[in-house]
Scaffold this active site. Structure first.
Site, PDB file in Angstrom:
ATOM      1  CB  CYS A  43       1.286  -2.321   4.798  1.00 31.52           C
ATOM      2  SG  CYS A  43       1.231  -3.359   6.273  1.00 31.52           S
ATOM      3  CB  THR A  45       2.868  -2.175  10.956  1.00 29.31           C
ATOM      4  OG1 THR A  45       1.643  -2.697  10.407  1.00 29.31           O
ATOM      5  CG2 THR A  45       2.612  -0.813  11.580  1.00 29.31           C
ATOM      6  CG  HIS A  53      10.601 -24.899  12.067  1.00 26.61           C
ATOM      7  ND1 HIS A  53      10.744 -24.899  13.432  1.00 26.61           N
ATOM      8  CD2 HIS A  53      11.727 -25.492  11.574  1.00 26.61           C
ATOM      9  CE1 HIS A  53      11.900 -25.466  13.763  1.00 26.61           C
ATOM     10  NE2 HIS A  53      12.525 -25.825  12.646  1.00 26.61           N
ATOM     11  CG  HIS A  95       8.748 -28.506  10.717  1.00 29.72           C
ATOM     12  ND1 HIS A  95       8.493 -28.035  11.984  1.00 29.72           N
ATOM     13  CD2 HIS A  95      10.066 -28.856  10.696  1.00 29.72           C
ATOM     14  CE1 HIS A  95       9.602 -28.072  12.709  1.00 29.72           C
ATOM     15  NE2 HIS A  95      10.571 -28.573  11.942  1.00 29.72           N
ATOM     16  CG  ASP A 147      -0.348   0.178   2.528  1.00 29.13           C
ATOM     17  OD1 ASP A 147       0.903   0.246   2.597  1.00 29.13           O
ATOM     18  OD2 ASP A 147      -1.086   0.269   3.518  1.00 29.13           O
TER      19      ASP A 147
HETATM   20  C1  RB5 Z   1      -1.488   2.955   6.334  1.00 29.37           C
HETATM   21  O1  RB5 Z   1      -1.459   4.198   6.960  1.00 29.37           O
HETATM   22  C2  RB5 Z   1      -1.201   1.860   7.341  1.00 29.37           C
HETATM   23  O2  RB5 Z   1      -2.286   1.730   8.203  1.00 29.37           O
HETATM   24  C3  RB5 Z   1      -0.923   0.562   6.627  1.00 29.37           C
HETATM   25  O3  RB5 Z   1       0.166   0.744   5.777  1.00 29.37           O
HETATM   26  C4  RB5 Z   1      -0.552  -0.630   7.487  1.00 29.37           C
HETATM   27  O4  RB5 Z   1       0.472  -0.314   8.378  1.00 29.37           O
HETATM   28  C5  RB5 Z   1      -1.633  -1.366   8.109  1.00 29.37           C
HETATM   29  O5  RB5 Z   1      -1.416  -2.363   8.829  1.00 29.37           O
END
Ligand code: RB5
Length: 144
Positions: A66, A68, A99, A134, A10
């Site tokens: 993304c 995080t 695994h 596994h 994203d």
């Molecule tokens: C976008 O702002 C953010 O929420 C997205 O990139 C992601 O981290 C969601 O888990």
């Protein structure tokens, strides 16, 4: 050619995705980028769906980025046959291949620096699944 990788991000992972693509191409991989294609705000579940559908139909591995790495991993793991791993260190990158036979790697641009992220990608790609006990556990990961 080292193989083909399906990739997506994203807006929150767009810049790190571009770095990962450059690195994969340097390593000799063919890369299919399913979007997004700019830093304009977009929705990670849609990109995750496009990438995992391609992973399932082609049998190639996927990488999702993304902010995080968490939203992408939650979205990707909703699909049967997907074993998406959110990794922020090289040990878990290695173990989740060995695994869990992970077939999708999820990274966070806002949590993991570029150098570490590229090491995670390389280790995740080069580590083979160990099979054996596994595989039996992976076979249990179906339905509800
Ligand atoms: C976008 O702002 C953010 O929420 C997205 O990139 C992601 O981290 C969601 O888990």
């Amino acid at each position: 050619m080292a193989g083909k990788i399906i990739i997506g991000s994203d807006h929150g992972g767009y810049k790190l995705k571009k770095e990962v693509i450059k690195h994969l191409e340097r390593l000799g991989y063919e890369v299919l980028d399913k979007g997004c294609y700019s830093e304009e705000s977009c929705d990670y579940p849609i990109i995750a769906k496009d990438v995992v559908k391609e992973v399932i139909s082609s049998g190639n591995k996927g990488i999702l980025v993304c902010g995080t790495g968490i939203g992408m991993s939650i979205a990707a793991n909703r699909y049967e046959g997907i074993r998406a791993s959110h990794c922020t260190d090289t040990f878990t990158a290695r173990m989740t291949r060995a695994h869990n036979d992970s077939n999708v790697l999820c990274l966070g641009e806002r949590t993991t620096g570029v150098g570490l992220a590229l090491d995670i990608v390389e280790i995740w790609l080069k580590t083979e699944f160990e099979g054996g006990r596994h595989q039996k556990r992976i076979d249990m990961l179906t339905g509800n």
